[in-house]
Design an enzyme around this catalytic site. Structure first.
Site, PDB file in Angstrom:
ATOM      1  N   GLY A 111      28.258  40.133  33.963  1.00 13.28           N
ATOM      2  CA  GLY A 111      29.526  39.775  34.580  1.00 13.28           C
ATOM      3  C   GLY A 111      29.450  38.372  35.109  1.00 13.28           C
ATOM      4  O   GLY A 111      28.471  37.653  34.878  1.00 13.28           O
ATOM      5  N   SER A 112      30.465  38.015  35.836  1.00 13.81           N
ATOM      6  CA  SER A 112      30.571  36.679  36.394  1.00 13.81           C
ATOM      7  C   SER A 112      29.436  36.398  37.383  1.00 13.81           C
ATOM      8  O   SER A 112      28.944  35.287  37.501  1.00 13.81           O
ATOM      9  CB  SER A 112      31.916  36.574  37.104  1.00 13.81           C
ATOM     10  OG  SER A 112      32.236  37.817  37.690  1.00 13.81           O
TER      11      SER A 112
ATOM     12  N   ASP B 213      42.554  43.968  38.751  1.00 19.10           N
ATOM     13  CA  ASP B 213      41.869  43.577  37.513  1.00 19.10           C
ATOM     14  C   ASP B 213      41.674  44.787  36.612  1.00 19.10           C
ATOM     15  O   ASP B 213      40.590  44.997  36.053  1.00 19.10           O
ATOM     16  CB  ASP B 213      40.543  42.884  37.846  1.00 19.10           C
ATOM     17  CG  ASP B 213      40.071  41.959  36.721  1.00 19.10           C
ATOM     18  OD1 ASP B 213      40.874  41.664  35.805  1.00 19.10           O
ATOM     19  OD2 ASP B 213      38.901  41.544  36.753  1.00 19.10           O
TER      20      ASP B 213
ATOM     21  N   ILE C  54      22.385  46.509  31.227  1.00 20.73           N
ATOM     22  CA  ILE C  54      23.412  47.179  30.420  1.00 20.73           C
ATOM     23  C   ILE C  54      24.742  46.433  30.416  1.00 20.73           C
ATOM     24  O   ILE C  54      25.655  46.794  29.691  1.00 20.73           O
ATOM     25  CB  ILE C  54      23.668  48.629  30.884  1.00 20.73           C
ATOM     26  CG1 ILE C  54      23.977  48.676  32.382  1.00 20.73           C
ATOM     27  CG2 ILE C  54      22.501  49.522  30.541  1.00 20.73           C
ATOM     28  CD1 ILE C  54      24.463  50.043  32.847  1.00 20.73           C
ATOM     29  N   GLY C  55      24.879  45.419  31.240  1.00 16.06           N
ATOM     30  CA  GLY C  55      26.162  44.713  31.262  1.00 16.06           C
ATOM     31  C   GLY C  55      26.034  43.375  31.956  1.00 16.06           C
ATOM     32  O   GLY C  55      25.094  43.154  32.724  1.00 16.06           O
TER      33      GLY C  55
ATOM     34  N   ALA D  49      24.041  40.477  36.500  1.00 10.29           N
ATOM     35  CA  ALA D  49      23.908  41.536  35.506  1.00 10.29           C
ATOM     36  C   ALA D  49      24.005  42.917  36.139  1.00 10.29           C
ATOM     37  O   ALA D  49      23.781  43.092  37.336  1.00 10.29           O
ATOM     38  CB  ALA D  49      22.581  41.382  34.772  1.00 10.29           C
ATOM     39  N   VAL D  50      24.342  43.898  35.301  1.00  9.74           N
ATOM     40  CA  VAL D  50      24.364  45.294  35.715  1.00  9.74           C
ATOM     41  C   VAL D  50      23.207  46.003  35.006  1.00  9.74           C
ATOM     42  O   VAL D  50      22.951  45.762  33.826  1.00  9.74           O
ATOM     43  CB  VAL D  50      25.707  45.963  35.343  1.00  9.74           C
ATOM     44  CG1 VAL D  50      25.707  47.436  35.720  1.00  9.74           C
ATOM     45  CG2 VAL D  50      26.867  45.245  36.019  1.00  9.74           C
TER      46      VAL D  50
END
Ligand code: ADP
Ligand code: MG
Length: 323
Positions: free
Chosen positions: A37-38, A152, A34-35, A41-42
């Protein structure tokens, strides 16, 4: 390793205590990305026993800079495991499997950034921005009272739950100490004093307040420049103002709120607590929760209308829990 730190090693009881036992592949099922990032994954997933929906951030510590990655993972877990607040993403555990940490949290519908993306044309409405900012400020007030800094705050790290609650997430850049000195965050969103702390002095939770103005909009100021130039311009120039030359029609109260968050001098900029208790933009009356439930309904309706060709797998996941 020179440092003596071996990634994945659980001999240190404090480190071992951060992880739950068991094979996460046996505990969770229905994993769906679903996502990104650096770090990796999520995923959306479901607990096999309880059928509870969760989000899993898989963070690998293989390959280059494995020690740094491992230390960052430990830092994020140490930050999150004992935080409990209605506006902070709820920690549910962390597992180790094959050079990867699985950080499990409550599942949310998506980030403020995803929602902004769906409403690209019209943008968010002021009461919606106000409701999101109130939730984020409650979370920040709690963090700051514990002498912690998020560092952040931005739309991609603010999540909305199905029940219309704001959840601050992503503690990968956060600081467990305050004041802090290190150069951490996302260049375009950095507060002037955080950039200057490279050379002189330190900063505190007010950098999070400065970042708050990012909640309701797409791109940061200076986005057309490369990151290094932006880092130069943020402390050099006057504070940016709300959409100069862009969409008009913002209320004076909202303009004042943004200008207040962006006050260049941290001494003049209010704390999260003062903003929360006294800024008229945040104390306008209607229940933030109801406003956000309406925003979710409005977003789901807009996603349903979207043309399938329009890349919208990412947005479709906002409907995931209904499918
Ligand atoms: P990074 O450190 O790479 O920014 P994040 O923790 O911000 O990682 O997660 C990246 C993205 O994954 C978020 O912007 C969001 O879209 C999605 N995401 C993260 N956690 C959750 C969650 N608990 N529920 C739903 N989506 C999430
Ligand atoms: Mg993030």
């Amino acid at each position: 390793q020179a440092s003596g730190i071996r990634p994945g090693n659980l001999e240190d009881p404090e480190v071992a205590s951060l992880f739950d036992s068991g094979d996460p592949d046996r505990i969770f099922e229905e994993l769906r990305a679903i996502g990104h990032g650096s770090f990796g994954a999520v995923f959306f997933a479901r607990n096999k026993d309880t059928h509870e929906s969760v989000a899993i951030k898989k963070m690998s510590f293989m390959g280059k800079q494995a020690v740094e990655k491992w230390l960052d993972i430990l830092k994020e877990i140490r930050f999150l495991w004992n935080l409990r607040h209605p506006n902070i993403i709820e920690y549910k555990g962390c597992y180790l499997k094959e050079q990867t940490a699985w950080l499990v949290t409550e599942y949310c519908l998506g980030s403020a950034s995803d929602i902004l993306h769906v409403h690209k044309q019209s943008g968010l409405r002021e009461p919606e921005i106000s409701a999101i900012c109130s939730g984020v400020l409650q979370a920040l007030d709690h963090l700051h009272s514990l002498s912690r800094i998020h560092r952040d705050v931005k739309a991609g790290n603010i999540l909305l739950s199905e029940s219309g609650a704001v959840k601050l997430a992503d503690f990968g850049s956060a600081s467990l100490i305050c004041p802090a000195q290190s150069f951490v965050g996302t260049p375009y969103w950095m507060a002037p004093e955080l950039i200057l702390a490279m050379e002189e002095g330190n900063y505190d939770g007010k950098v999070d307040v400065c970042n708050l103005h990012r909640t309701g909009r797409g791109k940061p100021p200076y986005f057309s420049m490369n990151a290094m130039s932006a880092l130069y311009h943020i402390p050099q120039n006057e504070s940016p103002s709300l959409d100069p030359g862009g969409r008009d029609g913002w209320s004076p109260t909202f303009r004042n709120f943004v200008a207040t968050c962006l006050l260049k001098s941290p001494e003049e900029r209010p704390t999260s607590q003062v903003l929360l208790n006294s800024h008229p933009f945040l104390t306008c009356g209607r229940s933030p929760n109801l406003i956000l439930l309406e925003l979710i309904t409005r977003t789901k309706a807009a996603v349903r209308e979207l043309d399938d060709n329009l890349n919208c797998r990412k947005m479709k996941r906002i409907l995931l829990t209904e499918e």
